[in-house]
Write a protein that holds these residues in place. Structure first.
Motif, PDB file in Angstrom:
ATOM      1  N   LYS A 116       2.454   1.889  -3.425  1.00 62.83           N
ATOM      2  CA  LYS A 116       1.502   2.452  -4.391  1.00 62.83           C
ATOM      3  C   LYS A 116       1.306   3.951  -4.189  1.00 62.83           C
ATOM      4  O   LYS A 116       0.947   4.656  -5.114  1.00 62.83           O
ATOM      5  CB  LYS A 116       0.162   1.734  -4.282  1.00 62.83           C
ATOM      6  N   ILE A 117       1.560   4.424  -2.979  1.00 66.01           N
ATOM      7  CA  ILE A 117       1.414   5.850  -2.697  1.00 66.01           C
ATOM      8  C   ILE A 117       2.726   6.594  -2.921  1.00 66.01           C
ATOM      9  O   ILE A 117       2.739   7.670  -3.525  1.00 66.01           O
ATOM     10  CB  ILE A 117       0.918   6.051  -1.250  1.00 66.01           C
ATOM     11  N   THR A 118       3.834   6.032  -2.442  1.00 63.87           N
ATOM     12  CA  THR A 118       5.090   6.778  -2.453  1.00 63.87           C
ATOM     13  C   THR A 118       5.777   6.832  -3.809  1.00 63.87           C
ATOM     14  O   THR A 118       6.434   7.829  -4.114  1.00 63.87           O
ATOM     15  CB  THR A 118       6.087   6.209  -1.433  1.00 63.87           C
ATOM     16  N   PRO A 173       4.532   7.078  -7.006  1.00 60.07           N
ATOM     17  CA  PRO A 173       4.108   8.220  -7.847  1.00 60.07           C
ATOM     18  C   PRO A 173       4.534   9.575  -7.289  1.00 60.07           C
ATOM     19  O   PRO A 173       4.930  10.459  -8.051  1.00 60.07           O
ATOM     20  CB  PRO A 173       2.582   8.099  -7.874  1.00 60.07           C
ATOM     21  N   ILE A 174       4.481   9.730  -5.972  1.00 62.60           N
ATOM     22  CA  ILE A 174       4.919  10.989  -5.363  1.00 62.60           C
ATOM     23  C   ILE A 174       6.417  11.176  -5.590  1.00 62.60           C
ATOM     24  O   ILE A 174       6.866  12.272  -5.938  1.00 62.60           O
ATOM     25  CB  ILE A 174       4.576  11.020  -3.861  1.00 62.60           C
ATOM     26  N   ALA A 213       0.826  -1.209   0.000  1.00 59.41           N
ATOM     27  CA  ALA A 213       0.000   0.000   0.000  1.00 59.41           C
ATOM     28  C   ALA A 213       0.861   1.260   0.000  1.00 59.41           C
ATOM     29  O   ALA A 213       0.558   2.223  -0.709  1.00 59.41           O
ATOM     30  CB  ALA A 213      -0.921  -0.008   1.213  1.00 59.41           C
ATOM     31  N   VAL A 214       1.920   1.244   0.792  1.00 58.09           N
ATOM     32  CA  VAL A 214       2.798   2.417   0.860  1.00 58.09           C
ATOM     33  C   VAL A 214       3.536   2.610  -0.460  1.00 58.09           C
ATOM     34  O   VAL A 214       3.720   3.748  -0.915  1.00 58.09           O
ATOM     35  CB  VAL A 214       3.768   2.292   2.052  1.00 58.09           C
TER      36      VAL A 214
END
Length: 99
Positions: A45-47, A49-50, A42-43
């Motif tokens: 998938k978030i980090t 792209p950022i 989950a992390v």
């Protein structure tokens, strides 16, 4: 905020610091992923792209830095983009090996 984006050096430094922090978060969560595999996915998938967006913004802004500081910042952001690209390549290449 307007003054921050007008100064390319400040934006490039902030981007580099943010990228390093996100790399450290990814590495620490990878080392702890034995226990928390769902959280790691989950992390990521978030980090990622950022991290990609921040690195691209820093790379673009580093071209507008004046003086001798331009070359190290362009190089560091380019290396960061290469690391992200290589990591994504590895994930896509080895997707079929994991159950």
């Amino acid at each position: 905020m307007e003054n921050f984006f007008k100064n390319a050096l400040k934006v490039s430094i902030a981007s580099l610091v943010t990228s390093i922090i996100l790399y450290v978060v990814i590495i620490i969560l990878f080392l702890l992923s034995v226990v928390t595999a769902n959280i790691f996915g989950a992390v990521i998938k978030i980090t990622v792209p950022i991290l990609t967006l921040v690195t691209i913004i820093g790379f673009i802004y580093s071209f507008f830095i004046k003086g001798k500081q331009k070359i190290p910042f362009v190089t560091l952001h380019f290396v960061s983009l290469c690391a992200i690209s290589f990591g994504i390549y590895l994930v896509i290449s080895f997707q079929g090996f994991a159950p």
